[in-house]
Motif scaffolding. Structure first.
Motif, PDB file in Angstrom:
ATOM      1  N   PHE A  76       0.853  -1.193   0.000  1.00 15.31           N
ATOM      2  CA  PHE A  76       0.000   0.000   0.000  1.00 15.31           C
ATOM      3  C   PHE A  76       0.884   1.237   0.000  1.00 15.31           C
ATOM      4  CE2 PHE A  76      -2.292   3.262   2.544  1.00 15.31           C
ATOM      5  CZ  PHE A  76      -3.332   3.496   1.672  1.00 15.31           C
ATOM      6  N   ASN A  77       0.561   2.182  -0.868  1.00 11.74           N
ATOM      7  CA  ASN A  77       1.292   3.447  -0.932  1.00 11.74           C
ATOM      8  C   ASN A  77       0.425   4.522  -0.282  1.00 11.74           C
ATOM      9  OD1 ASN A  77       2.455   5.907  -1.613  1.00 11.74           O
ATOM     10  ND2 ASN A  77       3.151   5.184  -3.624  1.00 11.74           N
ATOM     11  N   PRO A  78       0.758   4.936   0.942  1.00 10.20           N
ATOM     12  CA  PRO A  78      -0.115   5.901   1.626  1.00 10.20           C
ATOM     13  C   PRO A  78      -0.172   7.267   0.958  1.00 10.20           C
ATOM     14  CG  PRO A  78       1.896   5.509   2.878  1.00 10.20           C
ATOM     15  CD  PRO A  78       1.891   4.502   1.769  1.00 10.20           C
ATOM     16  N   SER A  79       0.830   7.602   0.158  1.00 12.28           N
ATOM     17  CA  SER A  79       0.811   8.913  -0.498  1.00 12.28           C
ATOM     18  C   SER A  79      -0.176   8.965  -1.652  1.00 12.28           C
ATOM     19  CB  SER A  79       2.213   9.283  -0.995  1.00 12.28           C
ATOM     20  OG  SER A  79       2.652   8.373  -1.997  1.00 12.28           O
ATOM     21  N   THR A  80      -0.446   7.797  -2.255  1.00  9.92           N
ATOM     22  CA  THR A  80      -1.387   7.758  -3.373  1.00  9.92           C
ATOM     23  C   THR A  80      -2.671   7.022  -3.034  1.00  9.92           C
ATOM     24  OG1 THR A  80      -0.425   5.710  -4.240  1.00  9.92           O
ATOM     25  CG2 THR A  80       0.539   7.797  -5.003  1.00  9.92           C
ATOM     26  N   GLY A  81      -2.669   6.280  -1.910  1.00  8.56           N
ATOM     27  CA  GLY A  81      -3.852   5.508  -1.553  1.00  8.56           C
ATOM     28  C   GLY A  81      -4.061   4.302  -2.427  1.00  8.56           C
ATOM     29  N   THR A  82      -3.008   3.846  -3.092  1.00  9.83           N
ATOM     30  CA  THR A  82      -3.119   2.709  -4.003  1.00  9.83           C
ATOM     31  C   THR A  82      -2.264   1.557  -3.497  1.00  9.83           C
ATOM     32  OG1 THR A  82      -1.293   3.515  -5.367  1.00  9.83           O
ATOM     33  CG2 THR A  82      -3.525   4.214  -5.971  1.00  9.83           C
ATOM     34  N   GLY A  83      -2.468   0.413  -4.116  1.00  5.75           N
ATOM     35  CA  GLY A  83      -1.704  -0.767  -3.746  1.00  5.75           C
ATOM     36  C   GLY A  83      -2.304  -1.990  -4.388  1.00  5.75           C
ATOM     37  N   ASP A  84      -2.474  -3.036  -3.622  1.00  4.64           N
ATOM     38  CA  ASP A  84      -3.067  -4.274  -4.090  1.00  4.64           C
ATOM     39  C   ASP A  84      -4.457  -4.020  -4.691  1.00  4.64           C
ATOM     40  OD1 ASP A  84      -2.704  -7.471  -3.419  1.00  4.64           O
ATOM     41  OD2 ASP A  84      -4.802  -6.856  -3.431  1.00  4.64           O
ATOM     42  N   THR A  85      -4.852  -4.872  -5.639  1.00  4.52           N
ATOM     43  CA  THR A  85      -6.186  -4.761  -6.244  1.00  4.52           C
ATOM     44  C   THR A  85      -7.276  -4.645  -5.187  1.00  4.52           C
ATOM     45  OG1 THR A  85      -5.574  -5.970  -8.249  1.00  4.52           O
ATOM     46  CG2 THR A  85      -7.909  -6.017  -7.614  1.00  4.52           C
ATOM     47  N   PHE A  86      -7.094  -5.346  -4.055  1.00  2.00           N
ATOM     48  CA  PHE A  86      -8.137  -5.406  -3.038  1.00  2.00           C
ATOM     49  C   PHE A  86      -7.765  -4.637  -1.771  1.00  2.00           C
ATOM     50  CE2 PHE A  86      -8.437  -9.422  -5.506  1.00  2.00           C
ATOM     51  CZ  PHE A  86      -9.608  -9.120  -6.181  1.00  2.00           C
ATOM     52  N   VAL A  87      -6.952  -3.600  -1.916  1.00  6.18           N
ATOM     53  CA  VAL A  87      -6.526  -2.850  -0.734  1.00  6.18           C
ATOM     54  C   VAL A  87      -7.704  -2.217  -0.005  1.00  6.18           C
ATOM     55  CG1 VAL A  87      -6.100  -0.656  -1.912  1.00  6.18           C
ATOM     56  CG2 VAL A  87      -4.748  -1.269   0.119  1.00  6.18           C
ATOM     57  N   ASN A  88      -8.793  -1.969  -0.700  1.00  9.94           N
ATOM     58  CA  ASN A  88      -9.971  -1.376  -0.052  1.00  9.94           C
ATOM     59  C   ASN A  88     -10.626  -2.325   0.943  1.00  9.94           C
ATOM     60  OD1 ASN A  88      -9.527   0.866  -1.577  1.00  9.94           O
ATOM     61  ND2 ASN A  88     -11.323   0.650  -2.896  1.00  9.94           N
ATOM     62  N   ALA A  89     -10.256  -3.608   0.889  1.00  9.01           N
ATOM     63  CA  ALA A  89     -10.791  -4.570   1.855  1.00  9.01           C
ATOM     64  C   ALA A  89      -9.902  -4.697   3.087  1.00  9.01           C
ATOM     65  CB  ALA A  89     -10.947  -5.936   1.189  1.00  9.01           C
ATOM     66  N   CYS A  90      -8.740  -4.042   3.070  1.00  6.96           N
ATOM     67  CA  CYS A  90      -7.822  -4.119   4.214  1.00  6.96           C
ATOM     68  C   CYS A  90      -8.324  -3.204   5.322  1.00  6.96           C
ATOM     69  CB  CYS A  90      -6.416  -3.693   3.796  1.00  6.96           C
ATOM     70  SG  CYS A  90      -5.691  -4.706   2.499  1.00  6.96           S
ATOM     71  N   GLN A  91      -8.506  -3.754   6.510  1.00  6.85           N
ATOM     72  CA  GLN A  91      -9.004  -2.932   7.609  1.00  6.85           C
ATOM     73  C   GLN A  91      -7.964  -1.927   8.080  1.00  6.85           C
ATOM     74  OE1 GLN A  91     -10.802  -5.244  10.725  1.00  6.85           O
ATOM     75  NE2 GLN A  91     -12.302  -6.158   9.360  1.00  6.85           N
ATOM     76  N   THR A  92      -6.683  -2.254   7.916  1.00 10.05           N
ATOM     77  CA  THR A  92      -5.621  -1.302   8.248  1.00 10.05           C
ATOM     78  C   THR A  92      -4.579  -1.341   7.130  1.00 10.05           C
ATOM     79  OG1 THR A  92      -4.667  -3.014   9.663  1.00 10.05           O
ATOM     80  CG2 THR A  92      -5.866  -1.249  10.753  1.00 10.05           C
ATOM     81  N   PRO A  93      -4.770  -0.586   6.055  1.00  5.82           N
ATOM     82  CA  PRO A  93      -3.788  -0.583   4.970  1.00  5.82           C
ATOM     83  C   PRO A  93      -2.395  -0.252   5.497  1.00  5.82           C
ATOM     84  CG  PRO A  93      -5.776   0.572   4.308  1.00  5.82           C
ATOM     85  CD  PRO A  93      -5.908   0.294   5.784  1.00  5.82           C
ATOM     86  N   SER A  94      -1.411  -0.922   4.944  1.00  3.82           N
ATOM     87  CA  SER A  94      -0.010  -0.892   5.367  1.00  3.82           C
ATOM     88  C   SER A  94       0.241  -1.787   6.570  1.00  3.82           C
ATOM     89  CB  SER A  94       0.495   0.514   5.684  1.00  3.82           C
ATOM     90  OG  SER A  94       0.587   1.283   4.513  1.00  3.82           O
ATOM     91  N   SER A  95      -0.811  -2.479   7.051  1.00  2.00           N
ATOM     92  CA  SER A  95      -0.578  -3.410   8.154  1.00  2.00           C
ATOM     93  C   SER A  95      -1.480  -4.630   8.010  1.00  2.00           C
ATOM     94  CB  SER A  95      -0.735  -2.716   9.501  1.00  2.00           C
ATOM     95  OG  SER A  95      -2.050  -2.348   9.764  1.00  2.00           O
ATOM     96  N   TYR A  96      -2.395  -4.835   8.969  1.00  2.00           N
ATOM     97  CA  TYR A  96      -3.137  -6.082   9.025  1.00  2.00           C
ATOM     98  C   TYR A  96      -4.294  -6.149   8.029  1.00  2.00           C
ATOM     99  CZ  TYR A  96      -0.796  -6.829  13.526  1.00  2.00           C
ATOM    100  OH  TYR A  96       0.127  -6.999  14.516  1.00  2.00           O
ATOM    101  N   ALA A  97      -4.594  -7.387   7.598  1.00  2.00           N
ATOM    102  CA  ALA A  97      -5.777  -7.600   6.767  1.00  2.00           C
ATOM    103  C   ALA A  97      -7.050  -7.358   7.568  1.00  2.00           C
ATOM    104  CB  ALA A  97      -5.775  -9.018   6.188  1.00  2.00           C
ATOM    105  N   THR A  98      -7.075  -7.870   8.808  1.00  2.00           N
ATOM    106  CA  THR A  98      -8.197  -7.579   9.709  1.00  2.00           C
ATOM    107  C   THR A  98      -7.638  -7.142  11.054  1.00  2.00           C
ATOM    108  OG1 THR A  98      -8.419  -9.834  10.613  1.00  2.00           O
ATOM    109  CG2 THR A  98      -9.612  -9.335   8.578  1.00  2.00           C
ATOM    110  N   TYR A  99      -8.407  -6.308  11.729  1.00  2.00           N
ATOM    111  CA  TYR A  99      -7.964  -5.759  13.006  1.00  2.00           C
ATOM    112  C   TYR A  99      -9.197  -5.608  13.880  1.00  2.00           C
ATOM    113  CZ  TYR A  99      -5.104  -2.968  16.174  1.00  2.00           C
ATOM    114  OH  TYR A  99      -4.411  -2.517  17.265  1.00  2.00           O
ATOM    115  N   THR A 100      -9.296  -6.446  14.899  1.00  3.38           N
ATOM    116  CA  THR A 100     -10.485  -6.496  15.751  1.00  3.38           C
ATOM    117  C   THR A 100     -10.196  -5.819  17.074  1.00  3.38           C
ATOM    118  OG1 THR A 100     -11.052  -8.624  14.753  1.00  3.38           O
ATOM    119  CG2 THR A 100     -12.224  -8.001  16.772  1.00  3.38           C
ATOM    120  N   ARG A 101     -10.965  -4.802  17.429  1.00  2.00           N
ATOM    121  CA  ARG A 101     -10.805  -4.100  18.703  1.00  2.00           C
ATOM    122  C   ARG A 101     -11.851  -4.590  19.700  1.00  2.00           C
ATOM    123  NH1 ARG A 101      -9.481  -0.491  14.686  1.00  2.00           N
ATOM    124  NH2 ARG A 101      -7.565   0.727  15.020  1.00  2.00           N
ATOM    125  N   PHE A 102     -11.394  -4.840  20.925  1.00  2.00           N
ATOM    126  CA  PHE A 102     -12.276  -5.300  21.993  1.00  2.00           C
ATOM    127  C   PHE A 102     -12.320  -4.240  23.080  1.00  2.00           C
ATOM    128  CE2 PHE A 102     -10.676  -9.172  20.031  1.00  2.00           C
ATOM    129  CZ  PHE A 102     -11.814  -9.957  19.927  1.00  2.00           C
TER     130      PHE A 102
END
Length: 293
Positions: A76-102
């Motif tokens: 993921f490129n934070p300066s352009t907001g682009t990356g993998d085809t499915f980066v919009n499904a990443c809960q925390t782009p540039s890190s985890y695919a899913t991130y669950t807060r309790f």
């Protein structure tokens, strides 16, 4: 927990993986059904009761193997907001695919287990994306963070799942992980270590040194092997401490964020201080392996 994105991005540097271009380069396993799942109940106290703290669970999604591993949400490129085809499904782009807060008081539990499906919400445009992430997954790495004010008090458990071979209810399941008991230094099987942290004898500036540790060993309620991890950043003092870890062998990564030099050292048993000096070869460890990152 605003530092987590930066921390996890750094952890990817440690893996020495070769990033491919995109999720779509990895094959789909048509036998996976709706995706993959882990029979994992969550985190409890020593008596199996809910823990009265808040926390978060990040899950890294890994495709490929060996030197050809790929983590789609890391591309993921934070300066352009682009990356993998499915980066919009990443809960925390540039890190985890899913991130669950309790939140506090709700328990740290996954009542039905953890699921990585083949479709995910499009977190940018709405609707759903067919990613086939579950069908492509080679492994899932699950990491726990306690609330920040207790970050050094609780062990941060980590486990990897890389076998999915049980089909039920339209999903493909891994071996059962069960429950993980959260531990502190007051509990058996834990440890902590540290020492001096200097640059030619002077205290290291805040944020310049980043120390990441993986190691130790414990087991879940089903006997599944789990390890621990910690991330320590220099604060301007001349000391560092790992915080609570599981006892056992440790792998320590030290990054000088100014020079971009990283040194790695393995320790089968830690019995004394580990002093770090950024001005010395190997940051003070003659056996360390160092490289530019």
């Amino acid at each position: 927990m605003p530092l987590l994105v930066a921390v996890v991005a750094f952890l990817v540097l440690l893996s020495n993986t070769a990033l491919a271009a995109d999720t779509t380069q990895y094959a789909i396993n048509p036998t996976r059904g709706n995706g993959v799942a882990i029979p994992f109940e969550g985190y409890t106290d020593q008596h199996g009761n809910p823990v009265p703290i808040s926390g978060a669970v990040g899950v890294d999604l890994v495709f490929g193997s060996g030197s050809n591993q790929y983590l789609p949400c890391q591309n993921f490129n934070p300066s352009t907001g682009t990356g993998d085809t499915f980066v919009n499904a990443c809960q925390t782009p540039s890190s985890y695919a899913t991130y669950t807060r309790f939140p506090v008081g709700g328990g740290l539990l996954f009542p039905h287990g953890y699921f990585m499906g083949n479709t995910q919400p499009d977190l940018v445009h709405g609707g759903m994306l067919t990613t086939n992430w579950g069908a492509r997954a080679t492994s899932l790495s699950v990491e726990f963070y306690p609330q920040q004010d207790l970050d050094s008090v609780y062990v941060h458990p980590r486990f990897d799942v890389n076998r999915f071979d049980h089909h039920a209810n339209g999903w493909t399941y891994s071996p059962a992980v069960g429950r993980i008991t959260l531990a502190t230094l007051a509990d058996p099987g834990t440890t902590h270590f540290g020492g001096r942290l200097t640059d030619a004898g002077r205290a290291v500036a805040p944020g310049r040194a980043r120390i990441t540790i993986f190691g130790g060993e414990a087991h879940s309620s089903t006997g599944y092997r789990i390890a621990s991890f910690a991330v320590v950043t220099s604060t301007g003092t001349d000391r560092w401490d790992s915080g609570a870890m599981y006892a056992g062998g440790q792998q320590i990564y030290i990054l000088d964020t100014v020079t971009h030099q990283q040194c790695v050292s393995g320790h089968s048993l830690i019995t004394g201080a580990i002093d770090i000096d950024l001005a010395r070869p190997g940051f003070g460890d003659a056996n360390a392996r160092c490289s530019a990152v």
